[in-house]
Design an enzyme around this catalytic site. Sequence first.
Site, PDB file in Angstrom:
ATOM      1  CE  LYS A   1      37.328  39.716  41.025  1.00 38.70           C
ATOM      2  NZ  LYS A   1      37.486  39.592  42.312  1.00 38.70           N
TER       3      LYS A   1
ATOM      4  CE  LYS B   1      30.802  28.054  51.484  1.00 40.39           C
ATOM      5  NZ  LYS B   1      31.216  28.839  50.282  1.00 40.39           N
TER       6      LYS B   1
ATOM      7  CE  LYS C   1      25.536  39.260  47.035  1.00 42.05           C
ATOM      8  NZ  LYS C   1      26.486  40.325  46.816  1.00 42.05           N
TER       9      LYS C   1
END
Length: 328
Positions: free
Chosen positions: A111, A194, A197
């Site tokens: 992050k 896979k 989103k």
Amino acid sequence: METVLSGIRPTGNLHLGNYFGAVRSFVKLQDEYECFFFIADWHSLTTHPRPDNIRQSVKTILAEYLACGIDPEKATIYVQSDVREVAELYLYLNMNAYLGELERVTSFKDKVRKQPDNINAGLLTYPSLMAADILIHKANRVPVGKDQEQNMEMARKFARRFNTIYGVEYFPEPASFHLADRAVKVPGLDGSGKMGKSEGNAIYLIDDEKTIRKKVMKAVTDSGPTIPNAEKPEPVANLFAMMEIVSTKDTYDHFNDKYNACEIRYGDLKKQLAEDINAFCAPIRKRIADITADDAYIDKVARTGADKASENAAHTINDVRRIIGFRP
Ligand code: TRP
């Protein structure tokens, strides 16, 4: 009975990968354990300080989980921000969480790289808030993906540390429950392993028939097998894997035989697959629409869940206050 708890990030609509992954596992778990499922809306402030209509996003998620079979009569379903006791436990846990260990968490470091202009204390203490979520209900098991393992280790460490510092055997160490062991992996139809989103290849539970057909028809294939009984390359194997999930065995066998005989017509396969995906999604889509239209019902579920969760949380907070030395 053991307690199971899991948090759901309020990010977007559910897709088939979510459904056959976490969601269906939750639906099963609610019959086997005392379950708490909550929407982690506080956590989303670590990346989105001014959330865009967070209450609407939370409602959407609630409606979709309910439509998939999460049952408020069986499990306690609530919204994190409705249970303020969690914030108090987060405060106590933070007092015994050390800068060095928090800085070493991989998702924190990620992050920091991703949002260098907003390296806030919430990001740093994400693991203590998650631990508070879990420990507030003294949960024994937490179904999570592999990406959450480090946060789970922190939660266990914070539980142990609390017990050690205050000389009690109060918090159980929450075990991870690997969803991957129970879940069916849904492939991407773009040839990637896979469905996801962020992979941009998702078929959403709210997609209508036309959208589903469009997505399936543009699935990646090849020019077809030239030798009988050939091994399927990944994009084609993915189409068959999807068929295994949503179609009947007869349908699967039919196309598999065609493939093995080098007579496969991918167009036909895709048409059938789109139809079967649609047949699978249609009732869920209908339930999502019905529940979404019923604001009063969603509100009632959220309120009932908040009451149940708060009651349980209040017990824990009382104990914790007493253990540390505050007035219960
Ligand atoms: N961190 C989890 C995720 O990103 C969401 C979450 C928040 C959670 N609190 C939790 C999961 C407590 C399990 C238990 O998916």
